[in-house]
Design an enzyme around this catalytic site. Structure first.
Site, PDB file in Angstrom:
ATOM      1  N   LYS A 183      -2.850   1.100 -11.819  1.00 53.59           N
ATOM      2  CA  LYS A 183      -2.001   0.218 -12.630  1.00 53.59           C
ATOM      3  C   LYS A 183      -1.801   0.760 -14.055  1.00 53.59           C
ATOM      4  CE  LYS A 183      -1.843  -3.108  -9.440  1.00 53.59           C
ATOM      5  NZ  LYS A 183      -2.752  -2.701  -8.348  1.00 53.59           N
TER       6      LYS A 183
HETATM    7  C1  LIG Z   1      -2.594  -2.929  -6.952  1.00 54.24           C
HETATM    8  C2  LIG Z   1      -3.383  -2.039  -6.098  1.00 54.24           C
HETATM    9  C3  LIG Z   1      -2.913  -1.650  -4.829  1.00 54.24           C
HETATM   10  C4  LIG Z   1      -1.614  -2.169  -4.252  1.00 54.24           C
HETATM   11  O1  LIG Z   1      -0.500  -1.710  -4.962  1.00 54.24           O
HETATM   12  P1  LIG Z   1       0.910  -2.436  -4.790  1.00 54.24           P
HETATM   13  O2  LIG Z   1       1.805  -1.792  -5.774  1.00 54.24           O
HETATM   14  O3  LIG Z   1       0.650  -3.885  -5.115  1.00 54.24           O
HETATM   15  O4  LIG Z   1       1.333  -2.251  -3.386  1.00 54.24           O
HETATM   16  C5  LIG Z   1      -3.676  -0.749  -4.100  1.00 54.24           C
HETATM   17  N1  LIG Z   1      -4.857  -0.275  -4.580  1.00 54.24           N
HETATM   18  C6  LIG Z   1      -5.346  -0.648  -5.779  1.00 54.24           C
HETATM   19  C7  LIG Z   1      -6.660  -0.109  -6.216  1.00 54.24           C
HETATM   20  C8  LIG Z   1      -4.626  -1.522  -6.586  1.00 54.24           C
HETATM   21  O5  LIG Z   1      -5.110  -1.868  -7.786  1.00 54.24           O
END
Ligand SMILES: *Cc1c(COP(=O)(O)O)cnc(C)c1O
Length: 496
Positions: free
Chosen positions: A113
């Site tokens: 993120k």
């Molecule tokens: C948010 C997240 C995901 C999923 O990503 P999306 O964009 O919501 O599909 C997968 N792995 C981790 C560690 C995340 O923080």
């Protein structure tokens, strides 16, 4: 370039407006009216450049109302030297023939993120200056664990903004919870809710689109925006790293420009994999986009059958950031695949909210089958994959392990062993208990930080300092509310 709403094509806004607003008033998501195309030469021109230079070139194709100086300032701030624990920002590690792990978790909060949420505050405050000058931007976030912390870290003490995060009380790892509840900053607040991520996300979406709430904020000189991947400003930075990864594979001799590459993404809200779709549509030679899910396999079923059905049991898994049954960003994909048919999208999304279920038409279904493959695995298979991959010398977190397992199943089933980029979304120490359980014995009474120590002893992998130093910190935010009370918590935090 202008942006429109997936639920109303008559909407036309600039990228700054789309980013400042977060979601369209009709409840739809902002999408670019046309997807910019890049050539083989454009890709060549990125090879050899650093991440910041690549990001500038790609972002300027989408953010056409930002000046070059503004983009330079935003990107230069977000990915400045020292913010990510790799000079490449998102380095690639090849762990087996064809398996190229794209480490997207080198940022301040150890999850992918950060790739977008380090940039979003710059994009958003720049957008606000262009569009809503003197308003205070109130960021509301629903998180399955990682977005919350990354958004708090990105927005803390950013002038002209306030941020409030809601997370499911029993739906995040202890490390994720501690990261959020100990957050510093004068403009931040964090609140747990009694419910799961979908409850948090629905609650936040409702607050966003409530006209009375908007009027109340407006009268106080405030407006909402979103740091969830419903915000275009979250998605566009993610397109950059897929293009950059392709360039890195050329640079390190794994492929030649033009060679096809598969992409595997551990998926929750469908944001990360949608960014790979945009990169493919732009012209990057991505072949299959492989969507990996945990036991919450609503997307696996959808991508294989064309029926989205959220009426199913919700599982709490060892990959909590993917414990999601309503994947918001799917709406953007469906808009593009349905020939930009806003009426159809309104119908399907209406059915999703009234029945929890919809079925796409045959044309869209066949486009999906062409573009995507999908698979899922349970916690046991996740742990087995962590153990097996660790034996070969690489320690995976639980989410990335889901992707690796689904990738291996895909190769077995299809024989398609093209070079593949596997998105690695978190550092293993964010999910110490499950990762440790996969590679060693866990004493029943070990707390989070004893598990960290044990994982260090078992694997010799260093624990990122920002996680290790959480030990002994006491939480600053201990509120928990029912989903009906979320709006009051927001008012409380804003003092209105
Ligand atoms: C948010 C997240 C995901 C999923 O990503 P999306 O964009 O919501 O599909 C997968 N792995 C981790 C560690 C995340 O923080």
């Amino acid at each position: 370039m202008l942006y429109t709403s997936t639920r109303d094509k008559s909407v036309k806004v600039t990228s700054a407006q789309a980013i400042a607003q977060g979601i369209s008033k009709d409840g739809g998501l902002f999408v670019p009216e046309t997807i910019p195309a890049i050539s083989k030469d454009f890709v060549d021109s990125l090879v050899g450049l650093d991440y910041i230079s690549r990001a500038k070139k790609v972002l300027s194709l989408y953010l056409t109302d930002y000046t070059e100086d503004e983009i330079d300032m935003c990107v230069g701030g977000a990915y400045a030297k020292g913010k990510f624990s790799s000079d490449k920002v998102s380095p690639i590690k090849t762990i087996a023939k064809g398996e190229n792990i794209l480490e997207l978790w080198r940022g301040p909060t150890c999850a992918f993120k950060d790739m977008a949420l380090q940039l979003l505050p710059y994009l958003l405050t720049t957008a606000a200056k262009k569009t809503v000058a003197d308003k205070t931007i109130v960021i509301l976030v629903a998180t399955s664990g990682d977005t919350g912390k990354a958004a708090l870290e990105g927005f803390k003490d950013v002038p002209g903004t306030k941020i409030m995060v809601f997370y499911p009380n029993d739906g995040v790892s202890p490390m994720q919870k501690l990261q959020m509840t100990t957050q510093a900053g004068e403009n931040v607040a964090v609140c747990a809710i009694n419910g799961n991520f979908d409850d948090a996300q629905n609650g936040v979406k409702k607050i966003f689109t409530d006209k009375d709430v908007a009027a109340k904020l407006d009268s106080k000189g405030m407006m909402f925006s979103s740091a969830n991947s419903i915000n275009w400003g979250r998605l566009v930075p993610q397109i950059v790293y897929y293009i950059s990864a392709y360039c890195d594979l050329i640079e390190n001799g794994t492929i030649k420009n033009g060679d096809e590459v598969n992409v595997v993404v551990p998926t929750g809200n469908f944001g990360n994999i949608l960014a790979a779709y945009y990169a493919k549509k732009m012209g990057v030679p991505f072949a299959k986009l492989i969507c990996a899910s945990n036991a919450n396999n609503v997307l696996t079923d959808f991508l294989k059958t064309g029926t989205y059905d959220r009426n199913r049991k919700f599982f709490t898994t060892t990959s909590p950031s993917m414990d999601i049954l309503i994947s918001s960003n799917l709406e953007r994909l469906l808009y593009h695949l349905s020939g930009e048919n806003d009426e159809t999208i309104r119908e399907w999304m209406g059915l999703l909210s009234s029945e929890g279920k919809y079925t796409v038409n045959e044309e869209v279904k066949s486009l999906i089958l062409d573009l995507f493959d999908a698979g899922c695995c349970d916690d046991k298979e996740t742990a087995e994959t962590i153990a097996a991959t660790y034996k070969n010398g690489y320690l995976l977190d639980t989410h990335t392990a889901v992707a690796v397992k689904v990738y291996e199943d895909y190769v077995k089933a299809t024989g398609d062993d093209k070079e593949t980029v596997i998105a690695s979304t978190a550092n293993p120490y964010k999910f110490s208990a499950a990762v440790l359980g996969a590679v060693a014995e866990v004493p029943a009474d070990a707390d989070e930080f004893q598990q960290v120590e044990l994982l260090k002893e078992a694997t010799g992998e260093p624990c990122p300092e920002q996680l290790a130093t959480l030990k002994g910190k006491s939480p600053r935010f201990t509120d928990c509310c029912n989903k009906e009370d979320m709006v009051n918590k927001v008012y409380e935090m804003l003092g209105i």
